[in-house]
Scaffold this motif. Structure first.
Motif, PDB file in Angstrom:
ATOM      1  N   HIS A  62      68.029 -11.472  20.359  1.00  0.00           N
ATOM      2  CA  HIS A  62      66.858 -11.385  21.224  1.00  0.00           C
ATOM      3  C   HIS A  62      66.939 -10.142  22.104  1.00  0.00           C
ATOM      4  N   PHE A  63      68.110  -9.861  22.652  1.00  0.00           N
ATOM      5  CA  PHE A  63      68.297  -8.667  23.469  1.00  0.00           C
ATOM      6  C   PHE A  63      67.984  -7.403  22.674  1.00  0.00           C
ATOM      7  N   ALA A  64      68.459  -7.325  21.432  1.00  0.00           N
ATOM      8  CA  ALA A  64      68.229  -6.126  20.620  1.00  0.00           C
ATOM      9  C   ALA A  64      66.740  -5.861  20.454  1.00  0.00           C
ATOM     10  N   PHE A  65      65.956  -6.921  20.234  1.00  0.00           N
ATOM     11  CA  PHE A  65      64.526  -6.755  20.021  1.00  0.00           C
ATOM     12  C   PHE A  65      63.793  -6.383  21.316  1.00  0.00           C
ATOM     13  N   TRP A  66      64.107  -7.101  22.414  1.00  0.00           N
ATOM     14  CA  TRP A  66      63.364  -6.770  23.636  1.00  0.00           C
ATOM     15  C   TRP A  66      63.811  -5.448  24.226  1.00  0.00           C
ATOM     16  N   PHE A  67      65.050  -5.019  23.982  1.00  0.00           N
ATOM     17  CA  PHE A  67      65.489  -3.706  24.455  1.00  0.00           C
ATOM     18  C   PHE A  67      64.725  -2.595  23.740  1.00  0.00           C
ATOM     19  N   ASN A 324      62.641   8.025  16.736  1.00  0.00           N
ATOM     20  CA  ASN A 324      63.070   7.466  18.015  1.00  0.00           C
ATOM     21  C   ASN A 324      63.739   8.522  18.884  1.00  0.00           C
ATOM     22  N   ALA A 325      64.449   9.456  18.263  1.00  0.00           N
ATOM     23  CA  ALA A 325      65.065  10.533  19.036  1.00  0.00           C
ATOM     24  C   ALA A 325      64.000  11.403  19.676  1.00  0.00           C
ATOM     25  N   ALA A 326      62.953  11.729  18.916  1.00  0.00           N
ATOM     26  CA  ALA A 326      61.903  12.608  19.437  1.00  0.00           C
ATOM     27  C   ALA A 326      61.075  11.928  20.509  1.00  0.00           C
ATOM     28  N   THR A 327      60.714  10.670  20.305  1.00  0.00           N
ATOM     29  CA  THR A 327      59.800   9.999  21.228  1.00  0.00           C
ATOM     30  C   THR A 327      60.497   9.417  22.455  1.00  0.00           C
ATOM     31  N   SER A 328      61.754   8.941  22.296  1.00  0.00           N
ATOM     32  CA  SER A 328      62.413   8.226  23.404  1.00  0.00           C
ATOM     33  C   SER A 328      63.795   8.750  23.743  1.00  0.00           C
ATOM     34  N   GLY A 329      64.233   9.826  23.093  1.00  0.00           N
ATOM     35  CA  GLY A 329      65.516  10.421  23.421  1.00  0.00           C
ATOM     36  C   GLY A 329      66.707   9.532  23.081  1.00  0.00           C
ATOM     37  N   ILE A 330      67.775   9.702  23.843  1.00  0.00           N
ATOM     38  CA  ILE A 330      68.999   8.934  23.599  1.00  0.00           C
ATOM     39  C   ILE A 330      68.755   7.430  23.709  1.00  0.00           C
ATOM     40  N   PRO A 331      67.992   6.923  24.707  1.00  0.00           N
ATOM     41  CA  PRO A 331      67.693   5.483  24.727  1.00  0.00           C
ATOM     42  C   PRO A 331      66.988   5.022  23.446  1.00  0.00           C
ATOM     43  N   GLY A 332      66.136   5.877  22.877  1.00  0.00           N
ATOM     44  CA  GLY A 332      65.450   5.510  21.644  1.00  0.00           C
ATOM     45  C   GLY A 332      66.407   5.380  20.472  1.00  0.00           C
ATOM     46  N   ILE A 333      67.352   6.310  20.380  1.00  0.00           N
ATOM     47  CA  ILE A 333      68.365   6.222  19.320  1.00  0.00           C
ATOM     48  C   ILE A 333      69.182   4.948  19.485  1.00  0.00           C
ATOM     49  N   LEU A 334      69.560   4.659  20.744  1.00  0.00           N
ATOM     50  CA  LEU A 334      70.339   3.449  21.013  1.00  0.00           C
ATOM     51  C   LEU A 334      69.553   2.198  20.654  1.00  0.00           C
ATOM     52  N   TRP A 336      67.135   1.822  18.480  1.00  0.00           N
ATOM     53  CA  TRP A 336      67.049   1.706  17.018  1.00  0.00           C
ATOM     54  C   TRP A 336      68.373   1.220  16.441  1.00  0.00           C
ATOM     55  N   ALA A 337      69.485   1.790  16.931  1.00  0.00           N
ATOM     56  CA  ALA A 337      70.801   1.384  16.432  1.00  0.00           C
ATOM     57  C   ALA A 337      71.067  -0.091  16.715  1.00  0.00           C
ATOM     58  N   LEU A 338      70.700  -0.563  17.907  1.00  0.00           N
ATOM     59  CA  LEU A 338      70.947  -1.963  18.260  1.00  0.00           C
ATOM     60  C   LEU A 338      70.126  -2.912  17.392  1.00  0.00           C
ATOM     61  N   VAL A 339      68.869  -2.567  17.129  1.00  0.00           N
ATOM     62  CA  VAL A 339      68.011  -3.475  16.378  1.00  0.00           C
ATOM     63  C   VAL A 339      68.404  -3.529  14.905  1.00  0.00           C
ATOM     64  N   ILE A 340      69.164  -2.539  14.447  1.00  0.00           N
ATOM     65  CA  ILE A 340      69.687  -2.551  13.075  1.00  0.00           C
ATOM     66  C   ILE A 340      71.093  -3.131  13.028  1.00  0.00           C
ATOM     67  N   PHE A 341      71.968  -2.649  13.890  1.00  0.00           N
ATOM     68  CA  PHE A 341      73.392  -2.947  13.737  1.00  0.00           C
ATOM     69  C   PHE A 341      73.844  -4.236  14.423  1.00  0.00           C
ATOM     70  N   ILE A 342      73.126  -4.717  15.439  1.00  0.00           N
ATOM     71  CA  ILE A 342      73.491  -6.027  15.992  1.00  0.00           C
ATOM     72  C   ILE A 342      73.264  -7.126  14.952  1.00  0.00           C
ATOM     73  N   PRO A 343      72.088  -7.202  14.300  1.00  0.00           N
ATOM     74  CA  PRO A 343      71.937  -8.191  13.226  1.00  0.00           C
ATOM     75  C   PRO A 343      72.960  -7.981  12.116  1.00  0.00           C
ATOM     76  N   LEU A 344      73.198  -6.723  11.752  1.00  0.00           N
ATOM     77  CA  LEU A 344      74.155  -6.433  10.684  1.00  0.00           C
ATOM     78  C   LEU A 344      75.534  -6.980  11.015  1.00  0.00           C
ATOM     79  N   ALA A 345      76.002  -6.739  12.240  1.00  0.00           N
ATOM     80  CA  ALA A 345      77.335  -7.206  12.634  1.00  0.00           C
ATOM     81  C   ALA A 345      77.400  -8.732  12.679  1.00  0.00           C
ATOM     82  N   ILE A 346      76.351  -9.375  13.175  1.00  0.00           N
ATOM     83  CA  ILE A 346      76.343 -10.837  13.276  1.00  0.00           C
ATOM     84  C   ILE A 346      76.370 -11.480  11.902  1.00  0.00           C
ATOM     85  N   PHE A 347      75.552 -10.981  10.988  1.00  0.00           N
ATOM     86  CA  PHE A 347      75.508 -11.563   9.646  1.00  0.00           C
ATOM     87  C   PHE A 347      76.773 -11.227   8.848  1.00  0.00           C
ATOM     88  N   ALA A 348      77.278 -10.002   8.997  1.00  0.00           N
ATOM     89  CA  ALA A 348      78.432  -9.566   8.204  1.00  0.00           C
ATOM     90  C   ALA A 348      79.666 -10.414   8.476  1.00  0.00           C
TER      91      ALA A 348
END
Length: 672
Positions: A62-67, A324-334, A336-348
């Motif tokens: 939930h945090f990954a999505f709302w962030f 995400n880098a262009a529109t939101s900078g470093i927070p945008g990259i972060l 995007w990474a959280l919304v991909i890799f948090i689910p990945l880590a939990i399921f893996a």
């Protein structure tokens, strides 16, 4: 639970995923209705009244999505509420319904079978779209093969989701086969292969990039020999897919002959370069959700970019990372990474589970995350409503089913003798509940009391098999004394303020029916001020359960360690060990001061020194950062913040105490 509330959520899940490739409106409508149902359940507190214990992994998702949404909102605000940005924000805001979706699907107890049927319908819709297109061409296959097939929607979206749906359907086929349902398994296998083949007709190059990795994710579901065969087969399938697609084959051939990239890739490289320049100019904020569009338009108007970018790339950068880098900078990259890799880590974490539903759902979850990572290399998936909503619903459904199946998987009964050991002093408020919970997993309960002045020993005798009153030599030595009195093959070492939850008890008993490790860590669920912490202070999983032979405790005064012989396997269980650390804030201050001073003495005893007060200050600050940010303590709200500050204070006091001891030692030596 009424019949409609039980049947409506799974029906909406089936309709949403099954209709995704037919119309994005079907997917969006079903997702919205499912979220509304979840909102009703939340308002009525239905899951909690039914005793649902929220998995902390779902809170992390939930945090990954709302962030992700929060970062988008900030980008929109910083650029001044731009109209173009508002349209993008409207798409991203869909992620906010993740929690209602999870509540709806968790409350009805979504099972693996229903989830795989829903995922199988994605393949069925891809096949349906192909048959419909074939019929409209009077069954002329040649005509379809001369065009990029998109089933009536964007070929990229269709190709990516059809491929992902096909592989997910094959995972469903494996699940049905291994659970004895041969007919559904065969149907799912045919549908999955068909959807994967049809997806290649879209001539989507990101499919060929993602295909080998998606197939690799599936290998844990097969035996070791089959995995070796799979590693050989995957490159062959990839080569066949490349050769069979004119678009990719021509691109590869051109590159091998020293030619140039085709127009599609050349344009992507150009827009990625522009997006990277935007990021480098505004690394912390980006240019804003709408700012990207304005920069592209300006570059084209000034002759610095190809005119064609206005047609293909003015809305996004055709890459999740660059966009995400262009529109939101470093927070945008972060984000995007959280919304991909948090689910990945939990399921893996559950890929190699021996429980078939869990392993197959974990594989499905990893496939979705991995698929979107590779699709997102050349497409802005989270700026397209179809892509974004499919990801949202798929992750919510798979996660809900996974944790329901996990909870239902602990069915075996232990056949090993377990001794529970507890050391106490003035714990009359805790000891009864602690010993009752220990009985859920222990055949023998041993209590060593260090001269309590209250009724601790008296209460313990009502529940324990062995109760002895001793002196107080320190935590490590006292726990070693208790261990030496244990007669069980396995030992559960508890503190008096800890409780074994019923679900953890079922999990322990299940694992000790046929242990897959020599020791187990039990994740804490620290409970203070009426709040259970899922993160921060609860971010640790102390070793508590172990095979007794050859194990001992260190002789530390505080924060003793369990010494496990080398070569023994240690695993971490999922269930929570409830830890009631403090009665109130006053007790917190008293206990924290005691532990800090004992920690100072222990470090001094081991010859540790600190010569400056800067070190305690930095260590305290680092502890706060670790507990509050790295362990996601901020997700525990105000109590999480207070706990992080308190923990940081303990660390500061411990090293400040060591500084005083070091200073006194130096002074004594100087006088000598």
């Amino acid at each position: 639970m009424t019949v409609p509330s039980r049947t409506l959520p799974p029906a909406l899940l089936l309709v949403g995923l099954g209709g995704a490739l037919l119309s994005s409106s079907i997917l969006a409508g079903a997702t919205l209705l499912l979220a509304i149902a979840g909102g009703v359940f939340i308002a009525r507190k239905s899951p909690y009244k039914a005793g649902w214990d929220t998995p902390k992994e779902l809170r992390l998702l939930h945090f990954a999505f709302w962030f992700f949404v929060l970062v988008s909102v900030c980008s929109w605000l910083f650029e001044g509420f731009d109209y173009e940005g508002s349209k993008t924000l409207g798409s991203h805001a869909r992620f906010l319904v993740f929690w209602p979706l999870v509540i709806a699907l968790s409350y009805i107890g979504l099972r693996a079978q229903t989830m795989f049927v829903a995922l199988g319908l994605v393949s069925l819709s891809a096949i349906g779209a192909f048959i419909s297109a074939l019929a409209s061409q009077l069954w002329s296959v040649d005509h379809l093969l001369t065009m990029r097939f998109g089933g009536g929607i964007n070929p990229i979206s269709f190709g990516n989701l059809a491929l992902l749906g096909g592989i997910l359907t094959l995972v469903g086929a494996s699940f049905f086969l291994r659970t004895g349902k041969r007919v559904p398994a065969a149907l799912f296998a045919v549908a999955g292969v068909s959807a994967a083949v049809i997806s290649m007709l879209s001539e989507t190059r990101s499919n060929l990039v993602a295909l080998p990795f998606l197939l690799l994710v599936c290998l844990p579901l097969v035996g070791k020999k089959a995995r070796i065969a799979g590693l050989i087969l995957i490159p062959v399938l990839l080569a066949l897919a490349i050769v069979s697609g004119d678009r990719m084959a021509q691109s590869v051939q051109a590159l091998m002959n020293g030619g140039t990239l085709d127009n599609g890739m050349a344009i992507r490289l150009e827009v990625w370069g522009l997006a990277w320049d935007m990021f480098m100019d505004h690394p912390w904020t980006g240019v804003g959700l709408g700012g990207y569009t304005h920069v592209i338009e300006s570059a084209v108007a000034n002759g610095d970019a190809t005119q064609y970018l206005l047609t293909c790339c003015s809305g996004h950068a055709h890459s999740d990372f660059f966009n995400n880098a262009a529109t939101s900078g470093i927070p945008g990259i972060l984000s995007w990474a959280l919304v991909i890799f948090i689910p990945l880590a939990i399921f893996a974490r559950h890929l190699f589970s021996k429980h078939l539903p869990t392993a197959h759902l974990a594989t499905a979850g990893v496939l979705v995350s991995v698929g979107y990572f590779f699709f997102g290399l050349t497409e802005a998936t989270f700026n397209r409503n179809l892509f974004l909503t499919f990801y949202l619903l798929a992750i919510a459904g798979i996660a809900s089913a996974l944790f329901h199946e996990l909870s239902a998987s602990y069915v075996r009964q232990r056949n090993r003798k377990v001794s529970a050991t507890i050391i106490t002093k003035n714990e009359e408020a805790h000891i009864a509940d602690c010993l009752k919970s220990a009985r859920l997993v222990a055949d023998e309960v041993i209590v060593l009391d260090s001269g309590s002045s209250d009724r601790t020993a008296e209460i313990a005798r009502e529940y324990a098999d062995v109760v002895e009153v001793t002196d107080w030599p320190g935590f490590g030595i006292q726990k070693q004394r208790a261990l030496e009195k244990a007669t069980g093959e396995w030992v559960l070492s508890l503190d008096a303020d800890e409780r074994v939850t019923p679900e953890l008890a079922r999990e322990i008993n299940h694992h000790l029916a046929d242990p897959d490790a020599d020791a187990y860590k039990l994740p804490w669920a620290v409970t203070i001020y009426g709040t259970r912490l899922d993160f921060g202070r609860s971010g640790r999983a102390p070793l508590r359960l172990f095979r007794r032979e050859g194990v001992s405790f260190s002789d530390a005064l505080v924060h003793e360690r369990i010494l496990i012989p080398e070569g023994r396997k240690v695993k971490t269980l999922r269930g929570r060990l409830t830890h009631y650390t403090h009665r109130d804030f006053g007790h917190s201050l008293e206990k924290s001061a005691k532990y800090a001073w004992l920690g100072s003495l222990e470090k001094h005893r081991k010859g540790k020194k600190t010569r400056t007060m800067l070190y305690p200050t930095l260590r305290g600050l680092m502890t706060f950062v670790q507990v509050y940010f790295i362990r996601f303590g901020f997700l525990d709200g105000a109590v999480g913040y207070l706990t992080a500050v308190t923990y940081a204070q303990v660390t500061f006091n411990k090293y400040a105490g060591l500084w005083t001891l070091s200073r006194e030692e130096r002074s004594n030596k100087a006088r000598e």
